[in-house]
Design an enzyme around this catalytic site. Sequence first.
Site, PDB file in Angstrom:
ATOM      1  N   PHE A  73      42.194  50.356  40.791  1.00 39.11           N
ATOM      2  CA  PHE A  73      42.044  48.940  41.099  1.00 39.11           C
ATOM      3  C   PHE A  73      42.072  48.117  39.829  1.00 39.11           C
ATOM      4  O   PHE A  73      41.509  48.524  38.816  1.00 39.11           O
ATOM      5  CB  PHE A  73      40.673  48.667  41.739  1.00 39.11           C
ATOM      6  CG  PHE A  73      40.500  49.242  43.098  1.00 39.11           C
ATOM      7  CD1 PHE A  73      40.949  48.572  44.217  1.00 39.11           C
ATOM      8  CD2 PHE A  73      39.863  50.453  43.261  1.00 39.11           C
ATOM      9  CE1 PHE A  73      40.770  49.091  45.478  1.00 39.11           C
ATOM     10  CE2 PHE A  73      39.676  50.992  44.525  1.00 39.11           C
ATOM     11  CZ  PHE A  73      40.134  50.300  45.640  1.00 39.11           C
ATOM     12  N   ASP A  74      42.680  46.986  39.932  1.00 44.00           N
ATOM     13  CA  ASP A  74      42.479  45.988  38.897  1.00 44.00           C
ATOM     14  C   ASP A  74      41.161  45.308  39.274  1.00 44.00           C
ATOM     15  O   ASP A  74      40.804  45.284  40.442  1.00 44.00           O
ATOM     16  CB  ASP A  74      43.636  44.991  38.929  1.00 44.00           C
ATOM     17  CG  ASP A  74      43.320  43.737  38.148  1.00 44.00           C
ATOM     18  OD1 ASP A  74      42.940  43.875  36.981  1.00 44.00           O
ATOM     19  OD2 ASP A  74      43.430  42.642  38.718  1.00 44.00           O
ATOM     20  N   LYS A  75      40.410  44.813  38.316  1.00 44.12           N
ATOM     21  CA  LYS A  75      39.138  44.200  38.685  1.00 44.12           C
ATOM     22  C   LYS A  75      39.309  42.771  39.176  1.00 44.12           C
ATOM     23  O   LYS A  75      39.070  42.476  40.356  1.00 44.12           O
ATOM     24  CB  LYS A  75      38.148  44.211  37.516  1.00 44.12           C
ATOM     25  CG  LYS A  75      36.798  43.590  37.882  1.00 44.12           C
ATOM     26  CD  LYS A  75      35.827  43.616  36.727  1.00 44.12           C
ATOM     27  CE  LYS A  75      36.099  42.540  35.698  1.00 44.12           C
ATOM     28  NZ  LYS A  75      35.730  41.189  36.126  1.00 44.12           N
ATOM     29  N   THR A  76      39.780  41.932  38.252  1.00 43.28           N
ATOM     30  CA  THR A  76      39.798  40.506  38.556  1.00 43.28           C
ATOM     31  C   THR A  76      40.843  40.168  39.608  1.00 43.28           C
ATOM     32  O   THR A  76      42.012  40.502  39.461  1.00 43.28           O
ATOM     33  CB  THR A  76      40.074  39.700  37.277  1.00 43.28           C
ATOM     34  OG1 THR A  76      39.234  40.222  36.253  1.00 43.28           O
ATOM     35  CG2 THR A  76      39.783  38.238  37.481  1.00 43.28           C
TER      36      THR A  76
END
Lengths: 631, 73
Positions: A307-310
């Site tokens: 996952f990318d966070k932002t």
Amino acid sequence: MRWIHKYKNVITALSGLLIVLAFIANKAGYSITKEVALITATVIASLPIFLKALQALRLKAFSIELLVTIAVIGALYIGEYVESAVVTFLFLFGAYLEGRTLEKTRSSLKKLTDMAPQEATVIRQGEIMSIGIKEVVVGDRVIIRPGGKVPVDGKVITGHANLNESAVTGESVPAHKQIGDQVFSGTIVDDGYIEISAEKVGDDTTFAKIIELVEEAQESKSKTQRFLDQFANIYTPSVIVLSILVFLITNNLLLAVTFLVVACPGALVIGAPVSNVSGIGNGAKQGVLVKGGEVMDQFSKVDTIVFDKTGTLTKGKAEVTDVHPFTNEDPDELLRLVAEVEKVSEHHLGQTIVKEAKQRNLDISNDPNQVEVVKGNGLQAQVEGHYLVIGNRQLMNQQDLFISEEIDNYATRREREGNTAIFFAINNEIKGIISIADQIRKDAVEALAELRANGIKKMVMLTGDNQHTAQLVAEQLGLDEYHAELLPEEKVEFVQNLKRKGHVVGMAGDGINDAPAIASAHIGLAMGEGGTDISMETADVVLMADRLKQFAHAYALSKATIRNMKQNMYFAVGIVFVLLIGVLTGYIHLASGMFIHEASVLIVILNAMRLLKFRPQQRKEFNIKNQPAYT
Amino acid sequence: MKKAVFQLEPLTCPSCIKKIESTLGKTSGVHSTKVLFNSSKVRVEFEENQVGVQQIEGVINKLGYPVTSKKVS
């Protein structure tokens, strides 16, 4: 000739009735009535079949109808009237039922295309007029009244309204739109009034692209399907050869033709595509675009998700929580200067700072010059005669700016609390820190738990954000691994590493800055509110409503679709063998063979239809409050 | 080169795909044919000075699949 096709259903019903009549007559002992009824049934039911066979033959095309016609003539010749009547009836009735059920499996796509707007109300030269959807051009001023459909993509220029965007996002809760907001073709104004400026028209609208994408996806073949096609390629000629052999050995034409008719691989050919269509259709209805059978197949095998966070695990709508000066200067004045530089930044953190300055009614009209963006770290520029460096700790170190103990402690504390600390230096002295916090998506915990329950073994978060923020998010969501302060190319490297280690990797990001990582994973997922062009092009799976729950649903759906497809395949192959052996051993005749054949086709379609209603099991609610930053 | 999309009545048998694709494939001036089974559409790329839209539509109709609407681009 057309009327025969038109009244095919009437013909089918009539021949069915005649067959029933024949059986009653037989019981009552009227054998002549029975024969007449059966022959009439055969003749009328043969008409549409015969006609189709002829039409194809005239264009030198081979057809299943031709086979049936030969079989029926053969049956009539040897006086098997029951056989001939039942076969023609079953063939027509089967086609009717298949048509009806197939229509159901395609219904989600049909519903989508039905939602396409047909006309638009525009103002041209001060005159309000109603025009066809194709006549709208870019720049037109379009009016949408309550209950009306937005005809093209555009920006709101007057008014405000609540819009039902389910046609595009699958989300049925209305979204509020006001001046400057983007609206999409196909969405409906619930209440309110807006005028928009047309930006994308015709086939360029997001809605038109969704339809095209889903259409393409439903046609594209999965591995299973290709395998079946290959099988059919070998199978069909070998059946023809076999039936000739049967004829040569037994000298029984009817048996040979029966063999041919019954061996037609109907369920085999339709079994896999129909599962795919249902699965993709289900997704489209929920705002999940899966680009084809191959993607379904691969997605169902994914065991690791990055996952990318932002913008993916968090809302991506960050807010400034504090502007902290280390000197006696006015925080607003400092913010004003920083915002003037950040005006040119495309980074979301920069935009957040600009938004905050505007909210505080600060005048940020001066434009910066000599702007230099340091990718992933920040930027530097001149404004109002000052030299500003704005960015993370690394950038300050790179520029040899002194970080005192006080500054360092403050930054670390803010980061521990879940903020992103943005340092800014004016004329080579660090003047302060702007704290920005983002929130975890409300449905994140639940969606991740669902993904894990459905078979994801490893979940990793990658972010360009700082260590502390990353750790907080990772701990709160129970992720297996996290890596902070990464550049876009390092994310790509990480994904490729996982692939090399033998993981089947899904990468979820917000589409634009994560595009390279999304493209390099086995399955790329883009979260895109309304879907940006880039995310719709690069990603394999597009989540239109920006909800992680859709992600969990898509994953479960891919598994269910592949399972369904396999069931159909095993069933169809099994039936083919039963039929062939049955015919050769004399247990199955023309009529009963046709019955089993048509029934098997219906069964695979009905099985696939279950996918339309597929919904992952509801799990108990996890409660995660909207607290800041424990991001 | 032009592109035309013909909408047919719902297709039910997968064997129709082969029938339509191969028959149109034999028509001169037709570059490529794709039958979209699930949306019951035929997508044809053709050379407009060799073959007309009417002619292509005629072939599909003659095969026994009435064309309900068409779009040429």
